[in-house]
Design a protein around this motif. Sequence first.
Motif, PDB file in Angstrom:
ATOM      1  N   ARG A  50      -4.690  -7.293  -2.821  1.00 16.80           N
ATOM      2  CA  ARG A  50      -4.230  -6.885  -4.142  1.00 16.80           C
ATOM      3  C   ARG A  50      -4.941  -5.634  -4.656  1.00 16.80           C
ATOM      4  NH1 ARG A  50      -4.468 -11.797  -8.283  1.00 16.80           N
ATOM      5  NH2 ARG A  50      -3.759 -10.055  -9.585  1.00 16.80           N
ATOM      6  N   VAL A  51      -6.162  -5.403  -4.194  1.00 20.05           N
ATOM      7  CA  VAL A  51      -6.955  -4.257  -4.639  1.00 20.05           C
ATOM      8  C   VAL A  51      -7.474  -3.522  -3.413  1.00 20.05           C
ATOM      9  CG1 VAL A  51      -9.006  -3.493  -5.901  1.00 20.05           C
ATOM     10  CG2 VAL A  51      -7.636  -5.393  -6.786  1.00 20.05           C
ATOM     11  N   VAL A  52      -7.356  -2.204  -3.437  1.00 20.79           N
ATOM     12  CA  VAL A  52      -7.917  -1.360  -2.381  1.00 20.79           C
ATOM     13  C   VAL A  52      -8.970  -0.449  -3.009  1.00 20.79           C
ATOM     14  CG1 VAL A  52      -7.467   0.419  -0.653  1.00 20.79           C
ATOM     15  CG2 VAL A  52      -5.776  -1.389  -1.044  1.00 20.79           C
ATOM     16  N   VAL A  53     -10.184  -0.540  -2.513  1.00 19.45           N
ATOM     17  CA  VAL A  53     -11.281   0.318  -2.976  1.00 19.45           C
ATOM     18  C   VAL A  53     -11.503   1.406  -1.936  1.00 19.45           C
ATOM     19  CG1 VAL A  53     -13.722   0.430  -3.585  1.00 19.45           C
ATOM     20  CG2 VAL A  53     -12.361  -1.579  -4.234  1.00 19.45           C
ATOM     21  N   ALA A  99      -1.466   9.277   4.483  1.00 17.85           N
ATOM     22  CA  ALA A  99      -2.784   8.659   4.322  1.00 17.85           C
ATOM     23  C   ALA A  99      -3.202   8.584   2.862  1.00 17.85           C
ATOM     24  CB  ALA A  99      -3.829   9.436   5.123  1.00 17.85           C
ATOM     25  N   PHE A 100      -2.507   9.328   2.003  1.00 16.49           N
ATOM     26  CA  PHE A 100      -2.826   9.386   0.585  1.00 16.49           C
ATOM     27  C   PHE A 100      -1.791   8.636  -0.249  1.00 16.49           C
ATOM     28  CE2 PHE A 100      -5.046  12.683   2.688  1.00 16.49           C
ATOM     29  CZ  PHE A 100      -6.155  13.034   1.924  1.00 16.49           C
ATOM     30  N   THR A 101      -0.511   8.831   0.059  1.00 18.19           N
ATOM     31  CA  THR A 101       0.536   8.303  -0.810  1.00 18.19           C
ATOM     32  C   THR A 101       0.651   6.783  -0.761  1.00 18.19           C
ATOM     33  OG1 THR A 101       2.197   8.703   0.929  1.00 18.19           O
ATOM     34  CG2 THR A 101       1.883  10.425  -0.728  1.00 18.19           C
ATOM     35  N   TRP A 102       0.180   6.139   0.297  1.00 23.54           N
ATOM     36  CA  TRP A 102       0.278   4.679   0.335  1.00 23.54           C
ATOM     37  C   TRP A 102      -0.558   4.034  -0.760  1.00 23.54           C
ATOM     38  CZ3 TRP A 102      -3.508   0.928   1.417  1.00 23.54           C
ATOM     39  CH2 TRP A 102      -4.774   1.430   1.761  1.00 23.54           C
ATOM     40  N   LEU A 103      -1.534   4.761  -1.264  1.00 27.17           N
ATOM     41  CA  LEU A 103      -2.368   4.227  -2.343  1.00 27.17           C
ATOM     42  C   LEU A 103      -1.597   4.118  -3.659  1.00 27.17           C
ATOM     43  CD1 LEU A 103      -5.543   6.213  -1.366  1.00 27.17           C
ATOM     44  CD2 LEU A 103      -5.347   3.712  -1.333  1.00 27.17           C
ATOM     45  N   HIS A 104      -0.396   4.687  -3.720  1.00 26.75           N
ATOM     46  CA  HIS A 104       0.457   4.568  -4.903  1.00 26.75           C
ATOM     47  C   HIS A 104       1.307   3.295  -4.861  1.00 26.75           C
ATOM     48  CE1 HIS A 104       0.824   9.311  -4.687  1.00 26.75           C
ATOM     49  NE2 HIS A 104      -0.424   8.890  -4.720  1.00 26.75           N
ATOM     50  N   ARG A 105       1.331   2.597  -3.745  1.00 21.15           N
ATOM     51  CA  ARG A 105       2.305   1.515  -3.565  1.00 21.15           C
ATOM     52  C   ARG A 105       2.216   0.485  -4.694  1.00 21.15           C
ATOM     53  NH1 ARG A 105       0.970  -1.358   2.083  1.00 21.15           N
ATOM     54  NH2 ARG A 105       2.024  -3.139   1.162  1.00 21.15           N
ATOM     55  N   PRO A 106       3.363  -0.124  -5.050  1.00 22.93           N
ATOM     56  CA  PRO A 106       3.415  -0.937  -6.264  1.00 22.93           C
ATOM     57  C   PRO A 106       2.715  -2.281  -6.184  1.00 22.93           C
ATOM     58  CG  PRO A 106       5.527  -0.995  -5.133  1.00 22.93           C
ATOM     59  CD  PRO A 106       4.700   0.038  -4.426  1.00 22.93           C
ATOM     60  N   GLN A 124      -8.355  15.094  -3.891  1.00 23.28           N
ATOM     61  CA  GLN A 124      -6.995  14.579  -3.784  1.00 23.28           C
ATOM     62  C   GLN A 124      -6.978  13.102  -3.393  1.00 23.28           C
ATOM     63  OE1 GLN A 124      -3.746  17.357  -2.508  1.00 23.28           O
ATOM     64  NE2 GLN A 124      -5.464  18.453  -1.575  1.00 23.28           N
ATOM     65  N   LEU A 125      -7.942  12.671  -2.582  1.00 20.82           N
ATOM     66  CA  LEU A 125      -8.023  11.251  -2.238  1.00 20.82           C
ATOM     67  C   LEU A 125      -8.365  10.421  -3.470  1.00 20.82           C
ATOM     68  CD1 LEU A 125      -7.894   9.089  -0.041  1.00 20.82           C
ATOM     69  CD2 LEU A 125     -10.328   9.534   0.427  1.00 20.82           C
ATOM     70  N   ASP A 130      -5.133   4.717  -8.171  1.00 21.95           N
ATOM     71  CA  ASP A 130      -4.681   4.419  -9.531  1.00 21.95           C
ATOM     72  C   ASP A 130      -5.797   4.606 -10.545  1.00 21.95           C
ATOM     73  OD1 ASP A 130      -1.986   3.472  -8.867  1.00 21.95           O
ATOM     74  OD2 ASP A 130      -3.002   1.781  -7.917  1.00 21.95           O
ATOM     75  N   LEU A 131      -7.015   4.235 -10.164  1.00 16.40           N
ATOM     76  CA  LEU A 131      -8.160   4.261 -11.066  1.00 16.40           C
ATOM     77  C   LEU A 131      -9.330   4.955 -10.381  1.00 16.40           C
ATOM     78  CD1 LEU A 131      -7.930   0.517 -12.202  1.00 16.40           C
ATOM     79  CD2 LEU A 131      -6.949   2.500 -13.372  1.00 16.40           C
ATOM     80  N   ARG A 132     -10.189   5.589 -11.180  1.00 14.78           N
ATOM     81  CA  ARG A 132     -11.335   6.303 -10.633  1.00 14.78           C
ATOM     82  C   ARG A 132     -12.587   5.953 -11.424  1.00 14.78           C
ATOM     83  NH1 ARG A 132      -6.963   8.583  -9.884  1.00 14.78           N
ATOM     84  NH2 ARG A 132      -6.674   8.694 -12.144  1.00 14.78           N
ATOM     85  N   ILE A 133     -13.578   5.374 -10.756  1.00 12.76           N
ATOM     86  CA  ILE A 133     -14.896   5.183 -11.351  1.00 12.76           C
ATOM     87  C   ILE A 133     -15.800   6.279 -10.795  1.00 12.76           C
ATOM     88  CG2 ILE A 133     -16.863   3.657 -11.636  1.00 12.76           C
ATOM     89  CD1 ILE A 133     -15.071   1.298 -11.328  1.00 12.76           C
TER      90      ILE A 133
END
Length: 255
Positions: A50-53, A99-106, A124-125, A130-133
């Motif tokens: 559910r979460v990708v870090v 390698a970048f756009t899959w991180l947008h998946r719903p 860009q990565l 979705d979120l950036r710490i």
Amino acid sequence: MTPGADGVRIDCAGPVATVTLCRPDVLNAQTPAMWHAVRDFSRDLPGDVRVVVVRGEGRAFSAGLDLAVAGATGPGSFTELATLPEAACADRIAEFQDAFTWLHRPDVISVAAVQGHAIGAGFQLALACDLRILADDARLSMAEVTLGLVPDLAGTKRLVDLVGYARALELCVTGRRMDAVEADRIGLATLVVPRAELDDAVRDLTAGLLAHPRDAVVEIKALLAGAAGRSPAEQLRAEREAQTRRLRDLAGLGE
């Protein structure tokens, strides 16, 4: 855990997948081999994630493209790409973008944990998530222009969506670096924390993202992600339709 032979280490622990760039000796500079490894992982992402870090090992998130590779003559080098027919070159870049756009998946929420440099492809990565710490030592730059190139790893639209056209243009055409304070002020950071607290902040945010039912979270992400492209009336309709699905599901009437 997948070993980092291609400069990427992947660890899946239940609903959380962690993608770690692990070339700390070169500040996690990125290569086509790394992009292929991440793309291949995304295609086989376990269904319970559910979460990708996304993070970088050592003192930097990623200093950008590995110029030693790009400036050589082998696969993925500028020389090779330049000699391909135009359509073939564009197709190769599309593979890199995967390698970048899959991180947008719903169905997942992606979180970038950024310390030190996030330059060019590194920036860009982080934008792909979705979120950036950000740690307070983070330094971000869209530096492609300094090489005579353009940002081509899915970062331009994300940047405009986050900070607006004028600010995005200024950042991209100057290639200047910004610190975490400025990144927070212009809307690029979800949270800024002291460097020593970055790991704890990522764990806390991840716990919050996992605290509520997955299907509701997926619907909310879809509503928000698509809001900019909808008219007010279309957004209201999308809300009604999403809520109807949730009500029917909670009542045991879903398909």
